[in-house]
Design a protein around this motif. Sequence first.
Motif, mmCIF file in Angstrom:
data_model
loop_
_atom_site.group_PDB
_atom_site.id
_atom_site.type_symbol
_atom_site.label_atom_id
_atom_site.label_comp_id
_atom_site.label_asym_id
_atom_site.label_seq_id
_atom_site.Cartn_x
_atom_site.Cartn_y
_atom_site.Cartn_z
ATOM 1 N N ALA A 13 0.847 -1.197 0.000
ATOM 2 C CA ALA A 13 0.000 0.000 0.000
ATOM 3 C C ALA A 13 0.879 1.241 0.000
ATOM 4 O O ALA A 13 1.968 1.257 0.570
ATOM 5 C CB ALA A 13 -0.923 0.008 1.211
ATOM 6 N N HIS A 14 0.389 2.282 -0.642
ATOM 7 C CA HIS A 14 1.135 3.528 -0.680
ATOM 8 C C HIS A 14 0.153 4.692 -0.647
ATOM 9 O O HIS A 14 -0.752 4.769 -1.469
ATOM 10 C CB HIS A 14 1.986 3.617 -1.945
ATOM 11 N N GLY A 15 0.338 5.605 0.301
ATOM 12 C CA GLY A 15 -0.490 6.813 0.351
ATOM 13 C C GLY A 15 -1.934 6.520 0.668
ATOM 14 O O GLY A 15 -2.841 6.970 -0.050
ATOM 15 N N SER A 16 -2.191 5.797 1.755
ATOM 16 C CA SER A 16 -3.570 5.464 2.109
ATOM 17 C C SER A 16 -4.404 6.728 2.283
ATOM 18 O O SER A 16 -3.940 7.722 2.830
ATOM 19 C CB SER A 16 -3.601 4.673 3.428
ATOM 20 N N LEU A 17 -5.629 6.653 1.829
ATOM 21 C CA LEU A 17 -6.575 7.760 1.976
ATOM 22 C C LEU A 17 -7.410 7.492 3.215
ATOM 23 O O LEU A 17 -7.952 6.403 3.378
ATOM 24 C CB LEU A 17 -7.470 7.828 0.746
ATOM 25 N N ALA A 47 -8.731 1.744 13.171
ATOM 26 C CA ALA A 47 -9.598 2.751 13.785
ATOM 27 C C ALA A 47 -8.839 3.549 14.839
ATOM 28 O O ALA A 47 -8.977 4.774 14.939
ATOM 29 C CB ALA A 47 -10.826 2.082 14.398
ATOM 30 N N ALA A 48 -8.024 2.862 15.650
ATOM 31 C CA ALA A 48 -7.263 3.550 16.686
ATOM 32 C C ALA A 48 -6.235 4.487 16.078
ATOM 33 O O ALA A 48 -6.028 5.612 16.560
ATOM 34 C CB ALA A 48 -6.575 2.524 17.593
ATOM 35 N N GLU A 49 -5.598 4.063 14.975
ATOM 36 C CA GLU A 49 -4.566 4.905 14.353
ATOM 37 C C GLU A 49 -5.171 6.112 13.651
ATOM 38 O O GLU A 49 -4.631 7.214 13.692
ATOM 39 C CB GLU A 49 -3.754 4.068 13.355
ATOM 40 N N VAL A 50 -6.320 5.921 13.006
ATOM 41 C CA VAL A 50 -6.979 7.030 12.319
ATOM 42 C C VAL A 50 -7.442 8.088 13.314
ATOM 43 O O VAL A 50 -7.504 9.276 12.999
ATOM 44 C CB VAL A 50 -8.169 6.499 11.493
ATOM 45 N N ALA A 51 -7.750 7.675 14.541
ATOM 46 C CA ALA A 51 -8.298 8.590 15.545
ATOM 47 C C ALA A 51 -7.253 9.538 16.141
ATOM 48 O O ALA A 51 -7.609 10.451 16.877
ATOM 49 C CB ALA A 51 -8.962 7.801 16.664
ATOM 50 N N VAL A 52 -5.983 9.308 15.842
ATOM 51 C CA VAL A 52 -4.934 10.179 16.385
ATOM 52 C C VAL A 52 -4.192 10.840 15.240
ATOM 53 O O VAL A 52 -4.369 10.491 14.079
ATOM 54 C CB VAL A 52 -3.945 9.386 17.269
ATOM 55 N N ASP A 53 -3.355 11.812 15.570
ATOM 56 C CA ASP A 53 -2.541 12.483 14.566
ATOM 57 C C ASP A 53 -1.107 12.425 15.067
ATOM 58 O O ASP A 53 -0.662 13.280 15.837
ATOM 59 C CB ASP A 53 -3.003 13.929 14.393
ATOM 60 N N PRO A 93 3.247 11.284 14.437
ATOM 61 C CA PRO A 93 4.316 11.127 13.446
ATOM 62 C C PRO A 93 4.353 9.704 12.902
ATOM 63 O O PRO A 93 4.142 8.736 13.629
ATOM 64 C CB PRO A 93 5.592 11.452 14.248
ATOM 65 N N GLY A 94 4.611 9.578 11.612
ATOM 66 C CA GLY A 94 4.686 8.264 10.993
ATOM 67 C C GLY A 94 3.354 7.616 10.726
ATOM 68 O O GLY A 94 3.301 6.424 10.387
ATOM 69 N N GLN A 95 2.276 8.378 10.844
ATOM 70 C CA GLN A 95 0.949 7.788 10.725
ATOM 71 C C GLN A 95 0.714 7.163 9.352
ATOM 72 O O GLN A 95 0.126 6.088 9.251
ATOM 73 C CB GLN A 95 -0.120 8.846 11.008
ATOM 74 N N ASP A 127 -0.414 2.416 6.020
ATOM 75 C CA ASP A 127 -0.098 1.598 4.852
ATOM 76 C C ASP A 127 0.198 0.152 5.240
ATOM 77 O O ASP A 127 -0.270 -0.793 4.609
ATOM 78 C CB ASP A 127 1.093 2.191 4.101
ATOM 79 N N ARG A 128 0.985 -0.025 6.300
ATOM 80 C CA ARG A 128 1.350 -1.388 6.699
ATOM 81 C C ARG A 128 0.149 -2.137 7.268
ATOM 82 O O ARG A 128 0.003 -3.339 7.082
ATOM 83 C CB ARG A 128 2.491 -1.350 7.706
ATOM 84 N N LEU A 129 -0.715 -1.442 8.006
ATOM 85 C CA LEU A 129 -1.927 -2.091 8.507
ATOM 86 C C LEU A 129 -2.823 -2.529 7.357
ATOM 87 O O LEU A 129 -3.450 -3.600 7.405
ATOM 88 C CB LEU A 129 -2.688 -1.147 9.444
ATOM 89 N N LEU A 130 -2.889 -1.713 6.306
ATOM 90 C CA LEU A 130 -3.693 -2.099 5.150
ATOM 91 C C LEU A 130 -3.080 -3.292 4.422
ATOM 92 O O LEU A 130 -3.805 -4.133 3.886
ATOM 93 C CB LEU A 130 -3.857 -0.907 4.208
ATOM 94 N N ASP A 131 -1.741 -3.377 4.391
ATOM 95 C CA ASP A 131 -1.113 -4.570 3.828
ATOM 96 C C ASP A 131 -1.550 -5.814 4.608
ATOM 97 O O ASP A 131 -1.853 -6.856 4.029
ATOM 98 C CB ASP A 131 0.418 -4.446 3.901
#
Length: 311
Positions: A13-17, A158-164, A166-168, A173-177
């Motif tokens: 994955a690259h550049g997840s939306l 969900a937990a990662e999207v809820a925060v802002d 560094p390295g998000q 991308d790796r979670l989507l992989d």
Amino acid sequence: MDPFGELFRGVRAHGSLFGRSTLTPPWSLLFVDGAPLTLCTVLTGSGWIVAEGRPPEHLGTGEVVLVRGPAPFSFVDEVGTAAEPVECGQDCAVPELGGTRYRLGWDDGPGAATGTTTLVTGAYPVRGEIGRRLLDALPDVVRVDAGGAAGPVRDLLAAEVAVDAPGQQVVLDRLLDWMLVCALREWFDRPGGRPPAWWAAHRDPVVGHALRLLHAEPAAPWTVSSLAARAGVSRATLAKRFTDLVGEPPLTYLTRWRMSLAADLLTGGGSPTIADVARAVGYSDPFGFSAAFKRVRGATPSDVRRTAGAS
């Protein structure tokens, strides 16, 4: 490495939306970047995936859809929505947010969870010949129900999207992989499914072991006898069992796999000579390699390299 794992070498994955409580009806997101494969999952709410030439697919909380490109497709609140399409892709950045995060109807207030939908997508470039073998095993749209092995990954998303933090982008991308692997496993194993032959074969104790050997040591001087000895069965048993499950004899499979590896070496950058590529895939003679390559691929190694350089 097993065949399934090998196919993921060029799939990342690259550049997840993504967004938080992002989509408030009506909405229409049009994905136009032409990615060979796109994963879409809804963390909250629901919507519809509309792909050209396919019936709309409803996507509820926790469900996953994989869409083969390069044709555009849409994610909408309702089929026939009145919303103006908003084009999304690798250039779908919101300058004040950075990266490829996109927001529509953004609302983090007390009512944010009411009537809103959080969509996460990952675009997969699918580089090289090996990655394309994965695409060849998939229909235009793959839908996987909520739950299963992908459930815990969705919770992490969900937990990662809820925060802002560094390295998000890298984390998403790796979670989507990870989710892609889980989704494909479930889809291949679905009741009544028709997975590719190599998927079913890898679970056979004899043929699965043979496949792992061929993928781990593609340049080894394999014969059916030596492969059978490593698998712990007779030559005749391996030949029949492998052909029955995979659909072709062991050495025919090996030759095709070697040529796929060779095609990626020829077009993947760097400047290996034809002799270098031949040795890397088990041929001491570059002329013998070139003949085998043309027989399997329909073009010489030089032709493939020349065509890749001109594109």
